[in-house]
Design a protein around this motif. Structure first.
Motif, mmCIF file in Angstrom:
data_model
loop_
_atom_site.group_PDB
_atom_site.id
_atom_site.type_symbol
_atom_site.label_atom_id
_atom_site.label_comp_id
_atom_site.label_asym_id
_atom_site.label_seq_id
_atom_site.Cartn_x
_atom_site.Cartn_y
_atom_site.Cartn_z
ATOM 1 N N LEU A 70 6.217 -0.073 -0.750
ATOM 2 C CA LEU A 70 5.145 0.458 -1.605
ATOM 3 C C LEU A 70 5.488 1.849 -2.120
ATOM 4 C CD1 LEU A 70 1.796 -0.575 0.117
ATOM 5 C CD2 LEU A 70 2.584 -1.189 -2.153
ATOM 6 N N VAL A 83 -0.639 -3.235 4.071
ATOM 7 C CA VAL A 83 -0.027 -2.707 5.283
ATOM 8 C C VAL A 83 -1.041 -2.645 6.425
ATOM 9 C CG1 VAL A 83 1.188 -0.740 6.295
ATOM 10 C CG2 VAL A 83 1.631 -1.384 3.930
ATOM 11 N N PHE A 109 5.357 -0.280 3.968
ATOM 12 C CA PHE A 109 5.003 1.038 3.447
ATOM 13 C C PHE A 109 6.136 1.608 2.605
ATOM 14 C CE2 PHE A 109 4.613 5.637 3.680
ATOM 15 C CZ PHE A 109 3.292 5.811 3.291
ATOM 16 N N GLU A 122 -1.812 -0.101 -0.008
ATOM 17 C CA GLU A 122 -1.420 0.238 1.355
ATOM 18 C C GLU A 122 -2.495 -0.187 2.352
ATOM 19 O OE1 GLU A 122 -0.938 2.368 4.992
ATOM 20 O OE2 GLU A 122 -2.523 2.846 3.590
#
Length: 178
Positions: free
Chosen positions: A110, A138, A107, A134
């Motif tokens: 990103l 993730v 995260f 995401e």
């Protein structure tokens, strides 16, 4: 000298280790994050109160309404996280610290990418791509859910920031997207 403590694989049950490592061992990261959100939300509300900003007047919401609303939500989110209300019991019991650390690193990467690309890709497209990546990378959601989340984020960001608040987001190379 006593053998190793129970925390380190054996030893007498009365022997306990009392160091900073043991004090932090039972502390969940979500509690710390919740306390941080709670503190930040209260600080923002205090700042709005200190500045005596207008929340509502005869014409409608004032300049402090939306930041105050978001700060109050942040206080509620922080309290829920600090008390463990937002976690399922099996997640707390499993103690997936390794998985949560890996997700936090992904995260964060990103987020750094979003910040670096924001002026070049554009506001709406950049934030929508962030949500897409995401949810795919993730959260490991399906492509359909990830695309639906990105489209929903695009619509929500456009409605709140562009239409309602008139925030001038950077347009990026694809100006027709937003």
């Amino acid at each position: 000298m006593a053998g190793p403590t129970p925390a380190y694989g054996g030893g007498p049950p009365h022997a306990t280790q009392t160091g900073p490592r043991e004090a932090v061992r039972g502390f969940r990261p979500t509690v710390g994050a919740g306390l941080g959100f709670l503190t930040l939300g209260l600080a923002c509300l205090g700042d709005l109160w200190w500045r005596d900003a207008t929340w509502l007047d005869d014409t409608g919401p004032g300049p402090a309404f939306f930041p105050g609303f978001l700060s109050a939500l942040l206080v509620l989110l922080g309290a829920a996280m600090a008390l463990g209300i937002d976690e399922a019991p099996e997640t707390v019991a499993a103690g997936e610290d390794g998985a949560s650390l890996q997700a936090t690193i992904k995260f964060s990467l990103l987020l750094v990418g979003l910040i670096a690309a924001f002026p070049y890709v554009g506001g709406l497209l950049g934030l929508s791509l962030f949500v897409l990546l995401e949810t795919l990378w993730v959260e490991r959601r399906s492509v359909l859910i990830s695309v639906a989340s990105a489209v929903a984020a695009y619509c929500a960001i456009r409605l709140v920031f562009v239409v309602l608040l008139a925030v001038p987001l950077p347009p990026g190379p694809l100006r027709w997207i937003g």
